[in-house]
Design an enzyme around this catalytic site. Structure first.
Site, short mmCIF file in Angstrom:
data_model
loop_
_atom_site.label_atom_id
_atom_site.label_comp_id
_atom_site.label_asym_id
_atom_site.label_seq_id
_atom_site.Cartn_x
_atom_site.Cartn_y
_atom_site.Cartn_z
N HIS A 27 0.84 -1.20 0.00
CA HIS A 27 0.00 0.00 0.00
C HIS A 27 0.87 1.25 0.00
O HIS A 27 1.29 1.72 1.07
CB HIS A 27 -0.91 0.00 1.23
CG HIS A 27 -1.83 -1.17 1.30
ND1 HIS A 27 -1.41 -2.43 1.65
CD2 HIS A 27 -3.17 -1.27 1.07
CE1 HIS A 27 -2.44 -3.26 1.63
NE2 HIS A 27 -3.52 -2.58 1.29
N HIS A 263 -3.88 3.44 -3.40
CA HIS A 263 -4.04 2.90 -2.05
C HIS A 263 -3.34 1.56 -1.86
O HIS A 263 -2.48 1.42 -0.99
CB HIS A 263 -5.52 2.74 -1.71
CG HIS A 263 -5.77 2.00 -0.44
ND1 HIS A 263 -5.72 2.62 0.80
CD2 HIS A 263 -6.03 0.70 -0.19
CE1 HIS A 263 -5.95 1.72 1.74
NE2 HIS A 263 -6.15 0.55 1.17
N GLU A 412 -17.80 -2.40 24.35
CA GLU A 412 -17.02 -3.63 24.51
C GLU A 412 -15.83 -3.72 23.56
O GLU A 412 -14.76 -4.18 23.94
CB GLU A 412 -17.92 -4.86 24.31
CG GLU A 412 -19.00 -5.04 25.35
CD GLU A 412 -20.30 -4.31 25.01
OE1 GLU A 412 -21.28 -4.51 25.74
OE2 GLU A 412 -20.31 -3.55 24.02
N HIS A 474 -29.43 -13.07 25.17
CA HIS A 474 -28.44 -12.91 26.24
C HIS A 474 -27.87 -14.23 26.73
O HIS A 474 -27.09 -14.25 27.68
CB HIS A 474 -29.06 -12.15 27.42
CG HIS A 474 -29.13 -10.67 27.21
ND1 HIS A 474 -29.74 -10.11 26.12
CD2 HIS A 474 -28.63 -9.64 27.94
CE1 HIS A 474 -29.64 -8.79 26.19
NE2 HIS A 474 -28.96 -8.48 27.28
#
Length: 661
Positions: A27, A263, A412, A474
């Site tokens: 890159h 890129h 999280e 859950h």
């Protein structure tokens, strides 16, 4: 005629282009566009010593856009880190080289973090800045700023699109991490073209809303403007800083600059030639760097070493003036600090009544917090449920960075990246926590923990259908198999207090492997046969006389179930062995002789009992065995009813054993 500084910048571009062209992959866009910003930072503002890459008070630099790794490798080579040679650059992306496609921590000297997943470096940088703030609050004394450094992170549009950067920067702004400086390589190009097709927000306004100081550099090649922006960022001690540096992707290559094609593919031989002509480079020879440019970098490196020499002198005086702080410093930086817990009777004490392993884990945390003063951690807004709060040590905040309880908020993914960053910084032992089902949000950064060999501890509670009324959203089913599938990752699911202590001991003494503690919401009875043998991953917890007719293998809450099924079967004259398997990963690390002693190959009748997916149990159960596991998602209802509904009863386990041929 280019100046020496201009040639020093262009050396980064030329080496990057040549290495990518030789590898026929890579890159070039980021290294060509961001070379000026990187040079200005490393040469004139960043505190580092190439002769001692592990100097504790160095500034940290993380390349969040890890695909642009040749930018970092060129800098490390030119500054003389770890003797990274020109031949190493020539072997870019080749098997076994020191210059892999993305930067790898522990593999290449000077690489502070493994990056590649975009945005991950942003989160880890926040963790490093938090570690610096905490350690400074603990150790610094008037006239002795022994912890006083910045964290710099460089990334682009892709990093800013990823949600992890928003999660991380939201917390960084809340905490007022004044020594975190983000360099935003803003070239408005991604793989598919202009970022306008999917990314038109005002990024600076977002960062202002997070609580960052925002600065803009209009010309990404203006070294003076970049330098002034960095100094302005460093001057603000109360806010993290975000510097937008407007660059051109692939700068210097006339056919590629400003285009998406710059890129992620080599420029092509003709374009590399055109690049060198545009930059007025003195030679078309691949990997050529003028000797005066090397000398310039060597002089910079020599000057950088003076900062560490001054720090070493100050630190020696500090140790003399504050011997108690020197002793504490040594504790914080002792990898073996937790080893003595092996002979700590209080640590290994069995519980006297049924308790949830999350509660037992909370007791362990509060027992060891005084023995391990560098223990720091917290939860994604679930500390009361995860039982991860440390009593009487305070909360880490903008005004109390000395606190050891971390509040990550409902973040999280960022939490785990931040945990990695704290561990990478050094001096601290970190844990992170959430409900087990949300390990799905944790997983990408837990994977980086494994790759980097960073022994971060994960406390994951509410481990099965025992969650009950919250229902299938859950109730984790497949998550245990997911984490067990990670190489270099230990997953413990303990059955009682002793096994919970074993899980924590293994986690806290691990040098290179992260550990997850998978813990119950519901109470579990103390098991008579549990012992330190849990440190071997699997062991016989309840045996029979002679060779068993069948073996029941279980983990966590299902160990008690297995023992009760054994009693039923023994009343029928069958000989049954129960094996507790709190950690498959560690069991697999044992000798073949030990594994044979626990699970003898001659005993082919085996049943796995676990209130989660059966995926992964086949290696122990074999073709002749059976399973008492979850076959689908859970349901909403009281936990006791769910266990019975899904077949987790002693009677059903006994029935499955009887049915084996």
């Amino acid at each position: 005629m280019k100046t020496l500084q201009e040639n020093a910048v262009n050396a980064i571009r030329v080496l990057s282009a040549d290495a990518i062209q030789k590898a026929k992959s890579g890159h070039p866009g980021l290294p060509l566009g961001a070379a000026s910003a990187a040079y200005e930072l490393w040469a004139n503002h960043m505190k580092h010593n190439p002769a001692d890459p592990q100097w504790p008070d160095r500034d940290r630099f993380i390349l969040s856009g890890g695909h642009g790794s040749m930018l970092l490798y060129s800098l490390l080579h030119l500054f003389g880190y770890g003797n990274l040679s020109k031949e190493d650059l020539m072997n870019f992306r080749q098997l076994g080289s020191l210059t892999p496609g993305h930067p790898e921590y522990r593999h290449t000297v000077g690489v502070e973090a493994t990056t590649g997943p975009l945005g991950a470096g942003m989160g880890m940088a926040v963790g490093m800045a938090m570690a610096e703030a905490h350690l400074a609050a603990v150790f610094n004394r008037e006239g002795y700023p022994v912890v006083d450094h910045y964290t710099y992170v460089l990334g682009g549009d892709g990093c800013m699109m990823e949600g992890i950067s928003s999660e991380s920067f939201s917390l960084a702004g809340t905490l007022g991490l004044g020594k975190l400086i983000v360099l935003y390589d803003s070239n408005q190009i991604s793989i598919e073209g202009s970022t306008d097709i999917a990314f038109t927000e005002n990024v600076q306004m977002r960062m202002e809303a997070f609580g960052f100081q925002t600065i803009t550099v209009e010309d990404g090649n203006d070294l003076a403007a970049i330098g002034a922006a960095i100094e302005e960022a460093k001057a603000d001690k109360t806010r993290p800083s975000f510097i937008t540096i407007k660059t051109q992707i692939g700068y210097g290559c006339p056919a590629k600059q400003g285009k998406a094609s710059a890129h992620g593919e080599p420029l092509g031989e003709e374009n590399v030639k055109a690049l060198k002509e545009f930059l007025e480079w003195p030679s078309q020879e691949p990997f050529y760097v003028p000797e005066e440019v090397y000398q310039h970098y060597h002089q910079l490196a020599a000057e950088k070493s003076k900062a560490e020499a001054d720090w070493n002198e100050m630190f020696a005086q500090y140790c003399s003036a504050y011997p108690e702080m020197k002793a504490l410093w040594d504790q914080y930086h002792d990898e073996g600090l937790a080893d003595s817990l092996l002979d700590d009777e209080e640590f290994w004490k069995q519980s006297e009544k049924p308790e949830a392993t999350r509660n037992l884990s909370g007791k362990v945390i509060n027992l060891v917090k005084d023995r391990l003063p560098n223990l720091i951690g917290g939860s994604a807004d679930l500390a009361p449920s995860n039982k991860t709060h440390m009593n009487d040590v305070g909360d880490f905040s903008r005004t109390t960075p000395e606190g050891r309880n971390l509040h990550f908020g409902v973040r999280e993914l960022a939490m785990t990246a931040i945990g990695n960053g704290i561990m990478l910084h050094g001096g601290l032992r970190a844990y992170v926590a959430t409900f087990f089902v949300f390990s799905d949000y944790v997983k990408p950064m837990a994977r980086l923990s494994s790759i980097m060999q960073v022994p971060l501890t994960f406390v994951l509670t509410h481990d099965s259908i025992g969650v009950g009324e919250d229902g299938p959203t859950h109730e984790p089913v497949e998550q245990l198999a997911m984490l067990r599938a990670l190489p270099n990752f230990h997953v413990f699911r303990p059955c009682d207090a002793v096994e919970t202590a074993a899980a924590w001991y293994s986690a806290l003494t691990s040098r290179r492997t992260p550990t997850a503690l998978v813990l119950t919401r519901q109470n579990l009875a103390p098991m008579a046969g549990s012992s330190k043998n849990a440190l071997k991953g699997g062991y016989v917890i309840d045996d029979c006389q002679g060779t068993p007719d069948a073996i029941i293998i279980a983990s966590g809450s299902e160990v008690e179930l297995a023992v009760k099924a054994k009693a039923i079967l023994e009343s029928e004259g069958r000989k049954i062995r129960v094996v507790s398997m709190p950690c498959m990963d560690i069991f697999e690390e044992q000798s073949e002789e030990y594994k044979e002693s626990v699970l003898p190959k001659a005993v082919r009748k085996r049943v796995a009992v676990e209130a989660l997916s059966d995926f992964g149990w086949g290696r122990y159960v074999g073709l002749d065995g059976g399973y008492v596991t979850m076959k689908g998602f859970g349901a909403s209802g009281p936990a006791a009813q769910l266990f019975e509904y899904f077949g987790f009863t002693p009677e059903h386990v006994a029935e499955v054993v009887r049915g084996l041929n």
